[in-house]
Motif scaffolding. Structure first.
Motif, PDB file in Angstrom:
ATOM      1  N   MET A  30      51.518  56.800 -18.606  1.00 31.38           N
ATOM      2  CA  MET A  30      52.164  55.672 -17.958  1.00 31.38           C
ATOM      3  C   MET A  30      53.417  56.177 -17.239  1.00 31.38           C
ATOM      4  O   MET A  30      54.246  56.854 -17.840  1.00 31.38           O
ATOM      5  CB  MET A  30      52.514  54.625 -19.001  1.00 31.38           C
ATOM      6  N   GLN A  31      53.534  55.843 -15.989  1.00 33.27           N
ATOM      7  CA  GLN A  31      54.691  56.266 -15.191  1.00 33.27           C
ATOM      8  C   GLN A  31      55.815  55.239 -15.324  1.00 33.27           C
ATOM      9  O   GLN A  31      55.613  54.053 -15.096  1.00 33.27           O
ATOM     10  CB  GLN A  31      54.283  56.405 -13.725  1.00 33.27           C
ATOM     11  N   TYR A  85      60.209  54.396 -14.648  1.00 29.13           N
ATOM     12  CA  TYR A  85      61.245  54.529 -13.626  1.00 29.13           C
ATOM     13  C   TYR A  85      61.749  55.969 -13.514  1.00 29.13           C
ATOM     14  O   TYR A  85      61.919  56.497 -12.427  1.00 29.13           O
ATOM     15  CB  TYR A  85      62.389  53.563 -13.955  1.00 29.13           C
ATOM     16  N   GLU A  86      61.973  56.604 -14.662  1.00 28.57           N
ATOM     17  CA  GLU A  86      62.519  57.967 -14.676  1.00 28.57           C
ATOM     18  C   GLU A  86      61.581  58.985 -14.035  1.00 28.57           C
ATOM     19  O   GLU A  86      62.003  60.069 -13.635  1.00 28.57           O
ATOM     20  CB  GLU A  86      62.818  58.402 -16.121  1.00 28.57           C
ATOM     21  N   ASP A  87      60.302  58.667 -13.956  1.00 29.77           N
ATOM     22  CA  ASP A  87      59.308  59.588 -13.402  1.00 29.77           C
ATOM     23  C   ASP A  87      59.211  59.504 -11.883  1.00 29.77           C
ATOM     24  O   ASP A  87      58.504  60.310 -11.261  1.00 29.77           O
ATOM     25  CB  ASP A  87      57.925  59.281 -13.988  1.00 29.77           C
ATOM     26  N   ILE A  88      59.875  58.547 -11.294  1.00 29.44           N
ATOM     27  CA  ILE A  88      59.762  58.279  -9.855  1.00 29.44           C
ATOM     28  C   ILE A  88      60.973  58.861  -9.140  1.00 29.44           C
ATOM     29  O   ILE A  88      62.105  58.672  -9.570  1.00 29.44           O
ATOM     30  CB  ILE A  88      59.670  56.760  -9.608  1.00 29.44           C
ATOM     31  N   GLU A  89      60.733  59.545  -8.035  1.00 30.06           N
ATOM     32  CA  GLU A  89      61.808  60.146  -7.244  1.00 30.06           C
ATOM     33  C   GLU A  89      61.762  59.627  -5.816  1.00 30.06           C
ATOM     34  O   GLU A  89      60.672  59.400  -5.262  1.00 30.06           O
ATOM     35  CB  GLU A  89      61.671  61.673  -7.210  1.00 30.06           C
ATOM     36  N   GLU A  98      48.801  52.543 -13.108  1.00 34.76           N
ATOM     37  CA  GLU A  98      49.290  53.617 -13.991  1.00 34.76           C
ATOM     38  C   GLU A  98      50.808  53.566 -14.158  1.00 34.76           C
ATOM     39  O   GLU A  98      51.398  54.483 -14.729  1.00 34.76           O
ATOM     40  CB  GLU A  98      48.891  54.979 -13.411  1.00 34.76           C
ATOM     41  N   GLN A  99      51.429  52.532 -13.650  1.00 34.07           N
ATOM     42  CA  GLN A  99      52.885  52.434 -13.658  1.00 34.07           C
ATOM     43  C   GLN A  99      53.326  51.338 -14.627  1.00 34.07           C
ATOM     44  O   GLN A  99      52.636  50.336 -14.785  1.00 34.07           O
ATOM     45  CB  GLN A  99      53.360  52.105 -12.248  1.00 34.07           C
ATOM     46  N   ALA A 100      54.474  51.519 -15.250  1.00 34.57           N
ATOM     47  CA  ALA A 100      55.043  50.506 -16.130  1.00 34.57           C
ATOM     48  C   ALA A 100      55.721  49.441 -15.266  1.00 34.57           C
ATOM     49  O   ALA A 100      56.917  49.186 -15.373  1.00 34.57           O
ATOM     50  CB  ALA A 100      56.026  51.145 -17.111  1.00 34.57           C
ATOM     51  N   ARG A 155      61.989  54.023 -19.329  1.00 31.00           N
ATOM     52  CA  ARG A 155      61.561  54.607 -20.591  1.00 31.00           C
ATOM     53  C   ARG A 155      62.748  54.705 -21.550  1.00 31.00           C
ATOM     54  O   ARG A 155      62.618  54.463 -22.748  1.00 31.00           O
ATOM     55  CB  ARG A 155      60.975  55.997 -20.360  1.00 31.00           C
ATOM     56  N   ASN A 156      63.905  55.052 -20.999  1.00 26.78           N
ATOM     57  CA  ASN A 156      65.108  55.272 -21.814  1.00 26.78           C
ATOM     58  C   ASN A 156      66.284  54.452 -21.281  1.00 26.78           C
ATOM     59  O   ASN A 156      67.198  55.005 -20.665  1.00 26.78           O
ATOM     60  CB  ASN A 156      65.475  56.773 -21.804  1.00 26.78           C
TER      61      ASN A 156
END
Length: 149
Positions: free
Chosen positions: A1-2, A4-8, A74-76, A145-146
């Motif tokens: 699961m993607q 916010y932190e995984d997105i650039e 696949e995104q949160a 996520r965090n």
């Protein structure tokens, strides 16, 4: 699961392939946008398009489905705050095959809810010839996520 932190900013994706049929153009238009050039082939021949074309709202709906299948599934995701700059660039005709390209253009953490991030994404829908048929700027919300980091 993607998350916010995984997105650039600058992330780009190209995906999807959906062939548009005459029957679905007419069916969609009869229900939601019954203008003659969307529902009547003879009338469409005398229109500015010269042929039957899909409603822009139909084109947007197809691109939204491709977006869900390609990224959002696949995104949160937490929904969206809206869309700006929606433009129909080229008509979509029966037999056209659509695909989507996205680019993340901005992101920031929500000031009111640290569990949520805002992600602005530019979308281009293209036909089989690579011509851009639709664009918009989406203002999505993605779970962090965090939170607090």
């Amino acid at each position: 699961m993607q998350h916010y932190e995984d997105i650039e900013i600058g992330d780009t994706e190209e995906f999807g392939e959906y062939q548009v049929t005459k029957d679905e153009i007419v069916e969609f238009a009869e229900q939601y946008d019954p203008q003659a050039f969307h529902v009547d082939e003879a009338a469409a021949e005398d229109s500015a398009f010269g042929t039957l074309v899909a409603s822009g709202w139909h084109t947007a709906s197809i691109c939204m489905r491709l977006l869900v299948n390609g990224i959002l599934g696949e995104q949160a995701g937490m929904g969206a705050r809206g869309v700006d700059d929606l433009r129909w660039k080229q008509p979509v005709k029966p037999g056209d095959t659509l695909s989507v390209r996205t680019e993340v253009v901005d992101k920031r953490v929500s000031e009111s809810d640290p569990k949520r991030g805002y992600v602005d994404t530019r979308l281009e829908g293209r036909n089989q010839d690579g011509e851009v048929v639709i664009t918009w700027l989406a203002h999505g919300m993605v779970e962090r996520r965090n939170p607090g980091e």
